[in-house]
Every structure is written in C-alpha cells, then in structure tokens.
Design a protein around this motif. Structure first.
Motif, PDB file in Angstrom:
ATOM      1  N   LEU A  12      -8.582   3.749  10.461  1.00 57.92           N
ATOM      2  CA  LEU A  12      -8.722   2.192  10.599  1.00 57.92           C
ATOM      3  C   LEU A  12     -10.204   1.732   9.948  1.00 57.92           C
ATOM      4  CD1 LEU A  12      -6.885   1.065  13.928  1.00 57.92           C
ATOM      5  CD2 LEU A  12      -6.152   0.452  11.389  1.00 57.92           C
ATOM      6  N   ALA A  13     -11.134   2.766  10.395  1.00 54.94           N
ATOM      7  CA  ALA A  13     -12.783   2.427  10.090  1.00 54.94           C
ATOM      8  C   ALA A  13     -12.406   2.843   8.562  1.00 54.94           C
ATOM      9  CB  ALA A  13     -13.478   3.188  10.739  1.00 54.94           C
ATOM     10  N   ARG A  14     -12.005   3.801   8.071  1.00 55.93           N
ATOM     11  CA  ARG A  14     -11.922   4.099   6.677  1.00 55.93           C
ATOM     12  C   ARG A  14     -10.988   2.885   5.809  1.00 55.93           C
ATOM     13  NH1 ARG A  14     -10.539  10.597   7.381  1.00 55.93           N
ATOM     14  NH2 ARG A  14     -12.684  11.150   7.837  1.00 55.93           N
ATOM     15  N   MET A  15      -9.878   2.553   6.385  1.00 54.45           N
ATOM     16  CA  MET A  15      -9.276   1.340   5.752  1.00 54.45           C
ATOM     17  C   MET A  15      -9.963   0.279   5.477  1.00 54.45           C
ATOM     18  SD  MET A  15      -5.751   2.019   7.515  1.00 54.45           S
ATOM     19  CE  MET A  15      -4.740   0.548   6.538  1.00 54.45           C
ATOM     20  N   LEU A  16     -10.974   0.059   6.640  1.00 53.19           N
ATOM     21  CA  LEU A  16     -11.715  -1.383   6.557  1.00 53.19           C
ATOM     22  C   LEU A  16     -12.909  -1.262   5.668  1.00 53.19           C
ATOM     23  CD1 LEU A  16     -12.485  -4.241   7.503  1.00 53.19           C
ATOM     24  CD2 LEU A  16     -13.821  -2.819   9.476  1.00 53.19           C
ATOM     25  N   GLU A  17     -13.399  -0.042   5.427  1.00 51.26           N
ATOM     26  CA  GLU A  17     -14.513   0.253   4.688  1.00 51.26           C
ATOM     27  C   GLU A  17     -14.031   0.396   3.107  1.00 51.26           C
ATOM     28  OE1 GLU A  17     -18.532   0.738   4.501  1.00 51.26           O
ATOM     29  OE2 GLU A  17     -17.467   0.935   6.267  1.00 51.26           O
ATOM     30  N   ARG A  18     -12.659   0.944   2.758  1.00 51.41           N
ATOM     31  CA  ARG A  18     -12.340   0.703   1.529  1.00 51.41           C
ATOM     32  C   ARG A  18     -12.107  -0.681   1.100  1.00 51.41           C
ATOM     33  NH1 ARG A  18      -9.304   5.380   3.057  1.00 51.41           N
ATOM     34  NH2 ARG A  18      -7.421   4.212   3.283  1.00 51.41           N
ATOM     35  N   ALA A  19     -11.422  -1.594   1.899  1.00 53.88           N
ATOM     36  CA  ALA A  19     -11.064  -3.006   1.859  1.00 53.88           C
ATOM     37  C   ALA A  19     -12.317  -3.814   1.372  1.00 53.88           C
ATOM     38  CB  ALA A  19     -10.447  -3.465   2.873  1.00 53.88           C
ATOM     39  N   ASP A  20     -13.296  -3.466   2.276  1.00 53.63           N
ATOM     40  CA  ASP A  20     -14.653  -4.107   2.154  1.00 53.63           C
ATOM     41  C   ASP A  20     -15.272  -3.809   0.744  1.00 53.63           C
ATOM     42  OD1 ASP A  20     -14.402  -5.618   4.242  1.00 53.63           O
ATOM     43  OD2 ASP A  20     -16.370  -4.881   5.315  1.00 53.63           O
ATOM     44  N   ARG A  21     -15.085  -2.606   0.378  1.00 51.76           N
ATOM     45  CA  ARG A  21     -15.890  -2.077  -0.715  1.00 51.76           C
ATOM     46  C   ARG A  21     -15.103  -2.259  -2.154  1.00 51.76           C
ATOM     47  NH1 ARG A  21     -18.782   3.432   1.136  1.00 51.76           N
ATOM     48  NH2 ARG A  21     -20.120   2.280   2.524  1.00 51.76           N
ATOM     49  N   SER A  22     -13.826  -2.917  -2.176  1.00 53.24           N
ATOM     50  CA  SER A  22     -12.693  -2.686  -3.140  1.00 53.24           C
ATOM     51  C   SER A  22     -13.111  -4.059  -4.179  1.00 53.24           C
ATOM     52  CB  SER A  22     -11.380  -3.139  -2.425  1.00 53.24           C
ATOM     53  OG  SER A  22     -10.498  -3.363  -3.562  1.00 53.24           O
ATOM     54  N   ALA A  23     -13.366  -3.579  -5.337  1.00 49.72           N
ATOM     55  CA  ALA A  23     -13.584  -4.391  -6.376  1.00 49.72           C
ATOM     56  C   ALA A  23     -12.272  -5.443  -6.655  1.00 49.72           C
ATOM     57  CB  ALA A  23     -13.854  -3.822  -7.702  1.00 49.72           C
ATOM     58  N   ALA A  24     -11.061  -4.981  -6.345  1.00 51.20           N
ATOM     59  CA  ALA A  24      -9.661  -5.567  -6.263  1.00 51.20           C
ATOM     60  C   ALA A  24      -9.603  -6.594  -5.149  1.00 51.20           C
ATOM     61  CB  ALA A  24      -8.745  -4.481  -6.679  1.00 51.20           C
ATOM     62  N   ALA A  25      -8.898  -7.526  -5.375  1.00 50.05           N
ATOM     63  CA  ALA A  25      -8.626  -8.309  -4.405  1.00 50.05           C
ATOM     64  C   ALA A  25      -7.700  -7.619  -3.410  1.00 50.05           C
ATOM     65  CB  ALA A  25      -7.433  -9.417  -4.936  1.00 50.05           C
ATOM     66  N   VAL A  26      -7.865  -8.001  -2.016  1.00 50.94           N
ATOM     67  CA  VAL A  26      -7.053  -7.167  -0.857  1.00 50.94           C
ATOM     68  C   VAL A  26      -6.389  -8.205  -0.274  1.00 50.94           C
ATOM     69  CG1 VAL A  26      -7.732  -6.278   1.330  1.00 50.94           C
ATOM     70  CG2 VAL A  26      -9.216  -5.662  -0.674  1.00 50.94           C
ATOM     71  N   ASP A  27      -5.285  -7.952  -0.055  1.00 50.65           N
ATOM     72  CA  ASP A  27      -4.109  -8.986   0.693  1.00 50.65           C
ATOM     73  C   ASP A  27      -4.888  -9.446   2.085  1.00 50.65           C
ATOM     74  OD1 ASP A  27      -1.291 -10.131   1.008  1.00 50.65           O
ATOM     75  OD2 ASP A  27      -1.812  -9.013   2.875  1.00 50.65           O
TER      76      ASP A  27
END
Length: 106
Positions: A12-27
């Motif tokens: 979950l920590a990795r998923m949050l990190e990816r979402a926070d750093r994503s250049a694309a829109a996150v659902d």
C-alpha cells in the motif's frame, strides 16, 4: 499479529507513492481506497522498527502517518528548520507586499 499486514503495508505504501508521483491523473476513488487501507494498516499496532522503516522509505506514507497522528503529536515527522524558514520567508514577503501597497505612487 497477522503476518500479511507488513506485506500489505509495504504494498500500500508503494501504491500511494506511485499515485502521488504520477504525472497522469489518478482515479480519486482508487486513491481514497489506498489511503483508507493504508491508514488502517498504519494503525494496526506494528512494531516501531517496521513502522519506521516504511515511513523512511515512503514520504507519502510518512505524511499520511503524520496527518493521522496530528491530533496527538502535531507535525511529529516534519523537520522543524525548513518549516520555520518557510514561515519566516512568507512573513517577509507579506510585509514587503504591504509596504509597497501603501507607498504613494508618483
């Protein structure tokens, strides 16, 4: 203790990190779900050493943890020096803007 919690916490920590750093829109709903599950995992009574390792590895998780603990501990994980410098800089900028706003224009 449930042995899947540490694996879930790391995932979950990795998923949050990816979402926070994503250049694309996150659902938004997926983001809320990750935060909700991660919040539950962070409050599940993990050993301090395991919790600290995850918080050191994931700035987004560390920020979430700090927000969850804010009522009891304030900004317990934020470095004080940068926060103080930012506040002083903001005050100086506000004061300078006020001074220039009140100076007569020629």
């Amino acid at each position: 203790m449930n042995t899947t919690v540490p694996k879930n916490l790391v995932m979950l920590a990795r998923m949050l990190e990816r979402a926070d750093r994503s250049a694309a829109a996150v659902d938004a709903q997926q983001y809320r779900d990750v935060v909700e599950h991660l919040s539950e995992a962070l409050q599940s009574g993990l050993p301090a050493s395991m919790l600290e390792a995850v918080l050191q590895a994931s700035p987004a998780t560390s920020e979430l943890y700090e927000n969850l603990q804010y009522r009891h501990a304030g900004l317990c994980r934020s470095p004080l020096e940068p926060a103080l410098e930012a506040e002083l800089s903001a005050r100086a900028a506000i004061d300078a803007a006020r001074r220039s706003a009140f100076q007569p224009k020629h």
